[in-house]
Scaffold this motif. Sequence first.
Motif, PDB file in Angstrom:
ATOM      1  N   GLY A  52       0.780  -1.230   0.000  1.00  0.00           N
ATOM      2  CA  GLY A  52       0.000   0.000   0.000  1.00  0.00           C
ATOM      3  C   GLY A  52       0.808   1.273   0.000  1.00  0.00           C
ATOM      4  O   GLY A  52       0.331   2.309   0.472  1.00  0.00           O
ATOM      5  N   GLN A  53       2.023   1.245  -0.546  1.00  0.00           N
ATOM      6  CA  GLN A  53       2.847   2.445  -0.623  1.00  0.00           C
ATOM      7  C   GLN A  53       2.947   2.903  -2.077  1.00  0.00           C
ATOM      8  O   GLN A  53       3.113   2.089  -2.982  1.00  0.00           O
ATOM      9  N   PHE A  54       2.836   4.207  -2.289  1.00  0.00           N
ATOM     10  CA  PHE A  54       2.864   4.775  -3.633  1.00  0.00           C
ATOM     11  C   PHE A  54       4.306   5.003  -4.072  1.00  0.00           C
ATOM     12  O   PHE A  54       5.087   5.633  -3.359  1.00  0.00           O
ATOM     13  N   ASP A  55       4.658   4.506  -5.242  1.00  0.00           N
ATOM     14  CA  ASP A  55       5.997   4.663  -5.800  1.00  0.00           C
ATOM     15  C   ASP A  55       5.927   5.699  -6.916  1.00  0.00           C
ATOM     16  O   ASP A  55       5.400   5.433  -8.001  1.00  0.00           O
ATOM     17  N   VAL A  56       6.444   6.909  -6.666  1.00  0.00           N
ATOM     18  CA  VAL A  56       6.386   7.995  -7.643  1.00  0.00           C
ATOM     19  C   VAL A  56       7.417   7.747  -8.749  1.00  0.00           C
ATOM     20  O   VAL A  56       8.615   7.602  -8.485  1.00  0.00           O
ATOM     21  N   LEU A  57       6.944   7.739 -10.002  1.00  0.00           N
ATOM     22  CA  LEU A  57       7.833   7.602 -11.148  1.00  0.00           C
ATOM     23  C   LEU A  57       8.216   8.969 -11.716  1.00  0.00           C
ATOM     24  O   LEU A  57       9.363   9.203 -12.072  1.00  0.00           O
ATOM     25  N   PHE A  58       7.250   9.859 -11.822  1.00  0.00           N
ATOM     26  CA  PHE A  58       7.499  11.217 -12.300  1.00  0.00           C
ATOM     27  C   PHE A  58       6.282  12.074 -11.980  1.00  0.00           C
ATOM     28  O   PHE A  58       5.267  11.569 -11.499  1.00  0.00           O
ATOM     29  N   ASN A  59       6.397  13.366 -12.228  1.00  0.00           N
ATOM     30  CA  ASN A  59       5.286  14.289 -12.003  1.00  0.00           C
ATOM     31  C   ASN A  59       5.031  15.065 -13.289  1.00  0.00           C
ATOM     32  O   ASN A  59       5.955  15.658 -13.856  1.00  0.00           O
ATOM     33  N   ILE A  60       3.791  15.089 -13.750  1.00  0.00           N
ATOM     34  CA  ILE A  60       3.476  15.696 -15.041  1.00  0.00           C
ATOM     35  C   ILE A  60       3.600  17.213 -15.027  1.00  0.00           C
ATOM     36  O   ILE A  60       3.640  17.839 -16.096  1.00  0.00           O
ATOM     37  N   TYR A  61       3.640  17.832 -13.837  1.00  0.00           N
ATOM     38  CA  TYR A  61       3.736  19.283 -13.737  1.00  0.00           C
ATOM     39  C   TYR A  61       5.166  19.780 -13.542  1.00  0.00           C
ATOM     40  O   TYR A  61       5.424  20.976 -13.673  1.00  0.00           O
TER      41      TYR A  61
END
Length: 211
Positions: A52-61
């Motif tokens: 249940g942990q979010f793995d950030v790949l990139f941010n569109i902003y």
Amino acid sequence: MSDSLQDVYANHLLRAGYGYPLRMPEPRSTLPDHYRDSGLQIGDVGTIDSVGQFDVLFNIYKRKDNEIHDRRGVPKNFGPTQQGDINPSDNAIPPRPIHSRGIERILESNKQSSVDYEFKSSAPAGAILILPHGAKSQQLSSPEQVREAATENALDWYEFAKKCYGVQRLDRSLYLITGFYKAPSWSLCAFSDLASATGTILARKDGNSYL
């Protein structure tokens, strides 16, 4: 194959109407300092693992040279999307427990009891989230803009995710954050496959958390 605790937790709390629940909302230690301090951000694209942990790949902003992209880079044909207006709320969820169907809160916190909350469950699976100080939120005013960006770039995002994880086929979904709820403290539980569909769940405060 049985569902992971994240699947159980998310599937049962989704109906509460507060987005997709994360069983481990803490940012990963591999993220930049400001991400670890402030948490996930609108525009983050990533996956959710079995715990249940979010793995950030990139941010569109964020620009290509933003520090969030230092470790993995960005997808092919990447260009930052213009961010729309955001609606903030400092008291989006008042201090209280949130629970799935089949669970009934039968005891509030009081000085006469050795426990702070008591719940009765009539279901073989369920989830509870306790927010002692409530939660704030931020939501995109118009998510249509990011839907368009996701539609146009979905294949490039998918190929990028496969590259990040070194796999030929991605075995998890990609998520784009368009809003969030954040709390300074919380406690939660999820259960499934109980021998009996009826039981009692007790929560006792220990410092700033519940056991």
